[in-house]
Design an enzyme around this catalytic site. Structure first.
Site, PDB file in Angstrom:
ATOM      1  N   HIS A  18     -33.974  36.151   7.830  1.00 25.24           N
ATOM      2  CA  HIS A  18     -33.321  35.420   7.185  1.00 25.24           C
ATOM      3  C   HIS A  18     -32.224  36.204   7.597  1.00 25.24           C
ATOM      4  O   HIS A  18     -31.549  37.378   7.180  1.00 25.24           O
ATOM      5  CB  HIS A  18     -33.549  35.532   6.100  1.00 25.24           C
ATOM      6  N   HIS A  20     -28.435  34.435   9.134  1.00 29.17           N
ATOM      7  CA  HIS A  20     -26.906  33.184   9.531  1.00 29.17           C
ATOM      8  C   HIS A  20     -26.271  33.835  10.245  1.00 29.17           C
ATOM      9  O   HIS A  20     -25.451  34.816  10.381  1.00 29.17           O
ATOM     10  CB  HIS A  20     -26.088  33.020   7.877  1.00 29.17           C
ATOM     11  N   GLY A 179     -27.062  25.856   2.158  1.00 30.34           N
ATOM     12  CA  GLY A 179     -26.097  25.462   0.740  1.00 30.34           C
ATOM     13  C   GLY A 179     -26.513  25.256  -0.348  1.00 30.34           C
ATOM     14  O   GLY A 179     -27.302  26.144  -0.888  1.00 30.34           O
ATOM     15  N   GLU A 209     -32.599  30.756  -5.393  1.00 29.23           N
ATOM     16  CA  GLU A 209     -31.828  31.934  -5.391  1.00 29.23           C
ATOM     17  C   GLU A 209     -30.514  31.897  -6.429  1.00 29.23           C
ATOM     18  O   GLU A 209     -30.860  32.419  -7.139  1.00 29.23           O
ATOM     19  CB  GLU A 209     -30.683  31.618  -3.816  1.00 29.23           C
ATOM     20  N   ASP A 296     -29.455  37.768   5.930  1.00 29.86           N
ATOM     21  CA  ASP A 296     -28.646  36.721   5.086  1.00 29.86           C
ATOM     22  C   ASP A 296     -27.012  36.725   6.251  1.00 29.86           C
ATOM     23  O   ASP A 296     -26.828  35.868   6.970  1.00 29.86           O
ATOM     24  CB  ASP A 296     -28.330  36.250   3.332  1.00 29.86           C
TER      25      ASP A 296
HETATM   26  O1  LIG Z   1     -27.625  32.514   0.763  1.00 29.24           O
HETATM   27  C1  LIG Z   1     -27.173  31.233   1.149  1.00 29.24           C
HETATM   28  N1  LIG Z   1     -27.440  30.183   0.272  1.00 29.24           N
HETATM   29  C2  LIG Z   1     -27.341  28.850   0.884  1.00 29.24           C
HETATM   30  N2  LIG Z   1     -26.458  28.670   1.830  1.00 29.24           N
HETATM   31  C3  LIG Z   1     -26.459  29.273   2.827  1.00 29.24           C
HETATM   32  C4  LIG Z   1     -26.748  31.137   2.378  1.00 29.24           C
HETATM   33  N3  LIG Z   1     -26.053  31.546   3.641  1.00 29.24           N
HETATM   34  C5  LIG Z   1     -25.271  30.981   3.901  1.00 29.24           C
HETATM   35  N4  LIG Z   1     -25.508  30.109   3.586  1.00 29.24           N
HETATM   36  C6  LIG Z   1     -25.219  28.308   4.508  1.00 29.24           C
HETATM   37  O2  LIG Z   1     -25.616  27.797   5.602  1.00 29.24           O
HETATM   38  C7  LIG Z   1     -24.968  27.501   6.455  1.00 29.24           C
HETATM   39  C8  LIG Z   1     -25.733  27.500   7.664  1.00 29.24           C
HETATM   40  O3  LIG Z   1     -25.875  28.460   8.569  1.00 29.24           O
HETATM   41  C9  LIG Z   1     -23.762  28.134   6.448  1.00 29.24           C
HETATM   42  O4  LIG Z   1     -22.336  27.943   6.789  1.00 29.24           O
HETATM   43  C10 LIG Z   1     -23.844  28.133   4.748  1.00 29.24           C
HETATM   44  O5  LIG Z   1     -22.966  27.045   4.075  1.00 29.24           O
HETATM   45 ZN   LIG Z   2     -29.190  32.179   3.659  1.00 28.27          ZN
END
Ligand SMILES: O=c1[nH]cnc2c1ncn2[C@@H]1O[C@H](CO)[C@@H](O)[C@H]1O
Ligand SMILES: [Zn+2]
Length: 358
Positions: A18, A20, A179, A209, A296
């Site tokens: 996980h 991003h 999101g 989360e 993350d």
């Molecule tokens: O921890 C999280 N929880 C929910 N959404 C997230 C988290 N980290 C990032 N993003 C969302 O995922 C998109 C694509 O990578 C990011 O642009 C952010 O808006």
């Molecule tokens: Zn995430």
């Protein structure tokens, strides 16, 4: 930290499920790319900008945490920008001793300059291929699989699911939704998940989360998620005590070995956990859930896989046996084929930890 040095953790093989792509840019790269397109930034010194991201993400709310992505997504709108960010991601993960990573991003957020969804995915894939090859030249093995994310507040999940399946033999190994969680339950995207199941494809869902058990329950029992992105709030279904009691959902998650993609630092920043020491990962590991450790967003948390593991070593007094357990859990839960997972476990992970285990 007693017994285990940070440098040794860097050398140990690690698996990451996980992470991003748009949450892991190098600050210096953001500054260079932003300058070229005239995008204003809150700071123009790399160290200062890095601190700004961590401070701004330290908000206690997922919604505010997510606002910081405006600056990374802004510089990821061209083939060159996407490709560079992906190449550097592969290099940075490899330098941190990550041998297997699934990196996710939302293609729908990278269309502002006229790229098509397929062009976006191709550009990222080209960057991963380059970065992986450059790491190999430097003597570092890394295998990267891509997850395509759909934004849960938007309405493009079916399109993104089809995009993922179209690219399944060119680097994409799974699908995800991300999101703001509250108000956007996973069942909004049921069509996409049912389509993916019919295609024999894999997916994870950000659930549990910023929102609790109903989100986890929907993700698993309505949508059929293979894994849970975070899933940390499953502890709300566990009654603590000398012999903790699992509710039906927690028992199901553990019995079915549903992987939890736990992200300690990120959870502390968004308020999903009070501190690393009080993070539910300690309990979930004691209860033998299929727990994994993840970054993350390395930029927003100022972290890396090695740092997340070092924080856990410090907080829970973990040794190499626990770090290997988390790593093998992650590798078992990966979306690449079984024989490839097994090969990485047997040829890379186990020999790596054999050198470190007492
Ligand atoms: O921890 C999280 N929880 C929910 N959404 C997230 C988290 N980290 C990032 N993003 C969302 O995922 C998109 C694509 O990578 C990011 O642009 C952010 O808006
Ligand atoms: Zn995430």
């Amino acid at each position: 930290m007693v017994g285990i040095g940070y440098e040794e953790i860097v050398q140990a093989p690690k698996a990451l499920l996980h992470d991003h792509l748009d949450g892991g840019l190098r600050p210096a790269t953001i500054i260079e790319l932003a300058e070229a397109i005239g995008h204003p930034l809150p700071a123009t010194d790399p160290a200062e900008l890095g601190r700004w991201f961590v401070d701004a993400a330290n908000s206690g709310s997922l919604e505010r945490y997510l606002e910081t992505f405006a600056h990374t997504v802004a510089v990821m709108q061209t083939v060159d920008g996407l490709r560079r960010v992906a190449r550097e991601c592969a290099l940075d993960l490899a330098a941190d001793g990550v041998v297997y990573a699934e990196v996710r991003f939302a293609p729908e957020q990278h269309l502002e300059q006229g790229l098509t969804l397929d062009e976006v995915v191709d550009a990222v894939q080209a960057g991963f291929v380059e970065g992986t090859a450059q790491a190999a030249e430097a003597g570092r093995f890394i295998r990267i699989g891509t997850l395509l994310t759909a934004m849960r507040h938007a309405a493009r999940s079916q399109e993104i699911a089809e995009l993922a399946v179209r690219h399944r033999d060119r680097g994409v190994v799974g699908f995800d939704i991300a999101g703001a969680e509250a108000g956007f339950p996973p069942t909004r995207h049921l069509d996409a998940f049912e389509y993916l199941q019919r295609e024999n494809f894999h997916f994870t869902i950000h659930a549990g989360e910023a929102f609790g058990l109903p989100s986890i329950w929907q993700a698993i029992q309505w949508c059929g998620a293979d894994r849970l992105g975070h899933g940390v709030r499953i502890v709300d279904d566990i009654t603590p005590g000398e012999r903790p009691v699992l509710g039906r959902l927690a028992a199901y998650v553990r019995d079915k070995r549903i992987p939890l993609e736990l992200c300690p630092s990120s959870n502390v920043q968004t308020g999903a956990a009070p501190s690393i020491a009080e993070h539910p990962i300690g309990l979930l590991r004691d209860l033998r859930f299929r727990a994994t450790v993840n970054t993350d967003n390395r930029l927003m948390s100022g972290t890396s896989m090695s740092r997340e593991m070092a924080l856990l070593v410090e907080a829970f007094d973990y040794g190499w046996a626990e770090l290997q357990w988390f790593t093998i859990n992650a590798m078992k839960s990966a979306f690449i084929p079984f024989d490839e997972r097994l090969a990485i476990i047997n040829d890379v992970i186990k020999p790596g930890y054999a050198k470190l285990l007492p």
